[in-house]
Motif scaffolding. Sequence first.
Motif, PDB file in Angstrom:
ATOM      1  N   MET A   1       0.841  -1.203   0.000  1.00  0.00           N
ATOM      2  CA  MET A   1       0.000   0.000   0.000  1.00  0.00           C
ATOM      3  C   MET A   1       0.873   1.250   0.000  1.00  0.00           C
ATOM      4  N   ASN A   2       0.579   2.176  -0.877  1.00  0.00           N
ATOM      5  CA  ASN A   2       1.285   3.453  -0.873  1.00  0.00           C
ATOM      6  C   ASN A   2       0.768   4.321   0.258  1.00  0.00           C
ATOM      7  N   THR A   3       1.674   5.011   0.948  1.00  0.00           N
ATOM      8  CA  THR A   3       1.288   5.975   1.965  1.00  0.00           C
ATOM      9  C   THR A   3       2.013   7.276   1.707  1.00  0.00           C
ATOM     10  N   ILE A   4       1.531   8.344   2.338  1.00  0.00           N
ATOM     11  CA  ILE A   4       2.142   9.657   2.192  1.00  0.00           C
ATOM     12  C   ILE A   4       3.222   9.815   3.258  1.00  0.00           C
ATOM     13  N   LYS A   5       4.411  10.199   2.831  1.00  0.00           N
ATOM     14  CA  LYS A   5       5.525  10.329   3.760  1.00  0.00           C
ATOM     15  C   LYS A   5       5.331  11.543   4.664  1.00  0.00           C
ATOM     16  N   ILE A   6       6.159  11.591   5.726  1.00  0.00           N
ATOM     17  CA  ILE A   6       5.938  12.611   6.747  1.00  0.00           C
ATOM     18  C   ILE A   6       6.230  14.023   6.245  1.00  0.00           C
ATOM     19  N   ASP A   7       6.972  14.151   5.137  1.00  0.00           N
ATOM     20  CA  ASP A   7       7.261  15.490   4.628  1.00  0.00           C
ATOM     21  C   ASP A   7       6.365  15.831   3.436  1.00  0.00           C
ATOM     22  N   GLN A   8       5.263  15.080   3.269  1.00  0.00           N
ATOM     23  CA  GLN A   8       4.354  15.309   2.152  1.00  0.00           C
ATOM     24  C   GLN A   8       2.935  15.515   2.659  1.00  0.00           C
ATOM     25  N   ASP A   9       2.106  16.104   1.806  1.00  0.00           N
ATOM     26  CA  ASP A   9       0.678  16.202   2.064  1.00  0.00           C
ATOM     27  C   ASP A   9      -0.046  15.293   1.080  1.00  0.00           C
ATOM     28  N   VAL A  10      -1.262  14.881   1.435  1.00  0.00           N
ATOM     29  CA  VAL A  10      -2.085  14.136   0.491  1.00  0.00           C
ATOM     30  C   VAL A  10      -2.357  15.045  -0.712  1.00  0.00           C
ATOM     31  N   PRO A  11      -1.977  14.615  -1.929  1.00  0.00           N
ATOM     32  CA  PRO A  11      -2.163  15.503  -3.082  1.00  0.00           C
ATOM     33  C   PRO A  11      -3.631  15.797  -3.345  1.00  0.00           C
ATOM     34  N   VAL A  12      -3.895  17.002  -3.836  1.00  0.00           N
ATOM     35  CA  VAL A  12      -5.244  17.438  -4.166  1.00  0.00           C
ATOM     36  C   VAL A  12      -5.304  17.661  -5.674  1.00  0.00           C
ATOM     37  N   PHE A  13      -6.213  16.962  -6.359  1.00  0.00           N
ATOM     38  CA  PHE A  13      -6.348  17.066  -7.804  1.00  0.00           C
ATOM     39  C   PHE A  13      -7.479  18.026  -8.144  1.00  0.00           C
ATOM     40  N   SER A  14      -7.219  18.940  -9.050  1.00  0.00           N
ATOM     41  CA  SER A  14      -8.222  19.913  -9.469  1.00  0.00           C
ATOM     42  C   SER A  14      -8.929  19.440 -10.727  1.00  0.00           C
ATOM     43  N   LEU A  15     -10.130  19.956 -10.964  1.00  0.00           N
ATOM     44  CA  LEU A  15     -10.886  19.596 -12.155  1.00  0.00           C
ATOM     45  C   LEU A  15     -10.161  20.055 -13.418  1.00  0.00           C
ATOM     46  N   GLU A  16      -9.586  21.224 -13.359  1.00  0.00           N
ATOM     47  CA  GLU A  16      -8.923  21.782 -14.539  1.00  0.00           C
ATOM     48  C   GLU A  16      -7.795  20.888 -15.029  1.00  0.00           C
ATOM     49  N   HIS A  17      -7.132  20.185 -14.105  1.00  0.00           N
ATOM     50  CA  HIS A  17      -5.990  19.338 -14.477  1.00  0.00           C
ATOM     51  C   HIS A  17      -6.322  17.855 -14.395  1.00  0.00           C
ATOM     52  N   ASP A  18      -7.598  17.514 -14.318  1.00  0.00           N
ATOM     53  CA  ASP A  18      -7.984  16.110 -14.283  1.00  0.00           C
ATOM     54  C   ASP A  18      -7.567  15.449 -15.600  1.00  0.00           C
ATOM     55  N   PRO A  19      -6.854  14.311 -15.546  1.00  0.00           N
ATOM     56  CA  PRO A  19      -6.377  13.683 -16.785  1.00  0.00           C
ATOM     57  C   PRO A  19      -7.484  13.052 -17.615  1.00  0.00           C
ATOM     58  N   VAL A  20      -8.633  12.792 -17.009  1.00  0.00           N
ATOM     59  CA  VAL A  20      -9.731  12.137 -17.722  1.00  0.00           C
ATOM     60  C   VAL A  20     -10.879  13.097 -18.016  1.00  0.00           C
ATOM     61  N   LEU A  21     -11.175  14.005 -17.064  1.00  0.00           N
ATOM     62  CA  LEU A  21     -12.312  14.911 -17.187  1.00  0.00           C
ATOM     63  C   LEU A  21     -11.876  16.379 -17.074  1.00  0.00           C
ATOM     64  N   PRO A  22     -10.950  16.828 -17.868  1.00  0.00           N
ATOM     65  CA  PRO A  22     -10.502  18.216 -17.716  1.00  0.00           C
ATOM     66  C   PRO A  22     -11.609  19.214 -18.015  1.00  0.00           C
ATOM     67  N   GLY A  23     -11.712  20.238 -17.191  1.00  0.00           N
ATOM     68  CA  GLY A  23     -12.720  21.272 -17.401  1.00  0.00           C
ATOM     69  C   GLY A  23     -12.517  22.389 -16.410  1.00  0.00           C
ATOM     70  N   LYS A  24     -13.132  23.518 -16.644  1.00  0.00           N
ATOM     71  CA  LYS A  24     -12.970  24.662 -15.754  1.00  0.00           C
ATOM     72  C   LYS A  24     -14.026  24.682 -14.653  1.00  0.00           C
ATOM     73  N   LEU A  25     -15.274  24.456 -15.001  1.00  0.00           N
ATOM     74  CA  LEU A  25     -16.347  24.432 -14.004  1.00  0.00           C
ATOM     75  C   LEU A  25     -17.108  23.116 -14.028  1.00  0.00           C
ATOM     76  N   PHE A  26     -17.300  22.570 -15.223  1.00  0.00           N
ATOM     77  CA  PHE A  26     -18.109  21.364 -15.411  1.00  0.00           C
ATOM     78  C   PHE A  26     -17.491  20.524 -16.510  1.00  0.00           C
ATOM     79  N   SER A  27     -17.561  19.202 -16.323  1.00  0.00           N
ATOM     80  CA  SER A  27     -17.066  18.310 -17.363  1.00  0.00           C
ATOM     81  C   SER A  27     -17.868  17.025 -17.333  1.00  0.00           C
ATOM     82  N   MET A  28     -17.836  16.312 -18.445  1.00  0.00           N
ATOM     83  CA  MET A  28     -18.620  15.084 -18.558  1.00  0.00           C
ATOM     84  C   MET A  28     -17.960  14.174 -19.583  1.00  0.00           C
ATOM     85  N   ARG A  29     -18.033  12.855 -19.323  1.00  0.00           N
ATOM     86  CA  ARG A  29     -17.431  11.921 -20.282  1.00  0.00           C
ATOM     87  C   ARG A  29     -18.100  10.559 -20.183  1.00  0.00           C
TER      88      ARG A  29
END
Length: 296
Positions: A1-29
């Motif tokens: 199991m991957n875990t987050i190391k003590i010098d890292q934060d849990v990454p936060v993914f934004s909609l704009e940079h989503d690799p599958v559903l990129p969009g600014k406010l709304f997206s659909m696929r």
Amino acid sequence: MNTIKIDQDVPVFSLEHDPVLPGKLFSMRHFEGMRPHESELLVPHRKDYYLLVFARRGDSRHWVDMTPYVTTENTFYFFGPNQVIVKEEPKCMWGTAIAFDREFLALHDNASMAHLPVIRNEQNTHELKLAQADVTFVEDMLAKMQKEFMQPGEWQQKMITASLTLLLTYLSRLYDEQYKSITSPNDKSLLKKYQAAIEENFRKIHQVSEYAALLSVSPGHLRDVIKSQSGKSAIVHIQERMVLEARRMLFHTEYSLKEIGFDLGFSDASYFSRFFKRETGVTPAEYRALTREMYQ
């Protein structure tokens, strides 16, 4: 199991940079036989947007806030900001995904959607089982939305909003039926404000009286209203949010118990351990060992 190391934060993914559903406010696929993107696979992460997925077929396993789910056919899955997600298996999936962020919900025409049960998700759950009649309705709404999404025009936004509002209202009825929400149907503005205040301040404010001052009401009034509108005491709301965050960090990170306790506002690690055991029945160390053993 991957875990987050003590010098890292849990990454936060934004909609704009989503690799599958990129969009600014709304997206659909719509997708047929799609696998999870490598950037998300086995990586504990949060999304800063809402993601709703109708799974027509698939049997991959994923985790939401330490709970495992195996994707099943004709099931609606929903993710919200702050939930910690792990996609575990690179298996194919068939379905349709909708994504939108808080800014989309803040638009004037969309404001009512933010108050629907499936978006508020007070039960902190993740899936809705659909009967065949539900599948027919959902498929029809998704097809209409997909058609509008693929045809930009002057009325696109209003048409998508109308269809999405109807879809989320329908799913909210299923949500209440399946999870039997005990919240009062009466006005819940104070409850919503209290929950929002806890979400923003639970790391540093632990007393009901402090939240009452923040909301400009008396502690007694706050306790009475929260109990009547949610079925739970005001202090329990605070404690449950703290325990949820502690469980997330114990499961997904390598932070020490002292570091987790400090992050949640405890000056002493032993006090944090006593609090966690009182609320869950096990110590933080026992919880970490048991849940990671379960994951394997």
